[in-house]
Design a protein around this motif. Structure first.
Motif, PDB file in Angstrom:
ATOM      1  N   UNK A  85       0.891  -1.294  -0.114  1.00  0.00           N
ATOM      2  CA  UNK A  85       0.012   0.024   0.048  1.00  0.00           C
ATOM      3  C   UNK A  85       0.990   1.157  -0.014  1.00  0.00           C
ATOM      4  N   UNK A  86       0.939   1.951  -1.064  1.00  0.00           N
ATOM      5  CA  UNK A  86       1.664   3.029  -1.250  1.00  0.00           C
ATOM      6  C   UNK A  86       1.023   4.373  -0.885  1.00  0.00           C
ATOM      7  N   UNK A  87      -0.284   4.287  -0.424  1.00  0.00           N
ATOM      8  CA  UNK A  87      -1.041   5.354  -0.305  1.00  0.00           C
ATOM      9  C   UNK A  87      -1.086   5.831   1.085  1.00  0.00           C
ATOM     10  N   UNK A  88      -1.770   6.781   1.288  1.00  0.00           N
ATOM     11  CA  UNK A  88      -2.217   7.339   2.789  1.00  0.00           C
ATOM     12  C   UNK A  88      -3.439   6.915   3.293  1.00  0.00           C
ATOM     13  N   UNK A  89      -4.229   5.852   2.659  1.00  0.00           N
ATOM     14  CA  UNK A  89      -5.222   5.616   3.255  1.00  0.00           C
ATOM     15  C   UNK A  89      -5.522   3.828   3.064  1.00  0.00           C
ATOM     16  N   UNK A  90      -6.073   3.074   3.804  1.00  0.00           N
ATOM     17  CA  UNK A  90      -6.070   1.735   4.188  1.00  0.00           C
ATOM     18  C   UNK A  90      -6.574   1.160   2.651  1.00  0.00           C
ATOM     19  N   UNK A  91      -5.950   0.102   2.283  1.00  0.00           N
ATOM     20  CA  UNK A  91      -6.545  -0.591   1.228  1.00  0.00           C
ATOM     21  C   UNK A  91      -6.978  -1.982   1.438  1.00  0.00           C
ATOM     22  N   UNK A  92      -7.488  -2.506   0.674  1.00  0.00           N
ATOM     23  CA  UNK A  92      -8.103  -4.192   0.918  1.00  0.00           C
ATOM     24  C   UNK A  92      -8.199  -4.891  -0.395  1.00  0.00           C
ATOM     25  N   UNK A  93      -7.852  -6.078  -0.249  1.00  0.00           N
ATOM     26  CA  UNK A  93      -7.957  -7.020  -1.508  1.00  0.00           C
ATOM     27  C   UNK A  93      -8.493  -8.462  -0.892  1.00  0.00           C
TER      28      UNK A  93
END
Length: 135
Positions: free
Chosen positions: A103-111
């Motif tokens: 995750x290269x972003x500033x927000x949580x991610x999900x897969x």
């Protein structure tokens, strides 16, 4: 790993339900695994906190993997190429293909992950232990 359900049972799990494994800044929630699918596949959600480096490039000799992005943008390595996969992106990674995700972003991610054939959940206790020892 034995559960109450077997491959002939119907499974209905609500948001957040399943077998949860905490891996530092990453959380895995297994929805269905080997005895529930007769070892045909494992299905799990992987939730990544912001700015997570990733699990490390690796491959599986005998297993295909499918990723479907549930939330945010997850960076996924497929072979030699990183893909910034936005919500709704579907990626199939054949066996013997180098891959990684982060995750290269500033927000949580999900897969959502499908591991074919199943059995990946057998590795989860040792993966959790590794993350506990390598914070």
């Amino acid at each position: 790993m034995k559960h109450k359900q077997i491959e002939t049972d119907k499974l209905i799990l609500k948001v957040g339900e399943g077998r949860t494994y905490n891996c530092g800044t990453m959380t895995a929630i297994f929805k269905a695994d080997e005895n529930e699918t007769n070892e045909k596949y494992s299905i799990s959600e992987w939730w990544l906190e912001p700015n997570l480096e990733g699990v490390g490039a690796h491959l599986h000799e005998d297993n295909d993997e499918v990723f479907y992005v549930l939330e945010g943008t997850t960076s996924i390595l497929v072979g030699d190429n990183w893909i910034d996969a936005e919500k709704g992106t579907f990626i199939r990674i054949p066996a013997k293909t180098i891959h990684d995700f982060c995750n290269r972003t500033d927000k949580k991610t999900g897969v959502l992950n499908f591991f074919i054939p199943g059995g990946f959940e057998r590795s989860m206790p040792s993966i959790v232990k590794w993350f506990e020892e390598n914070k």
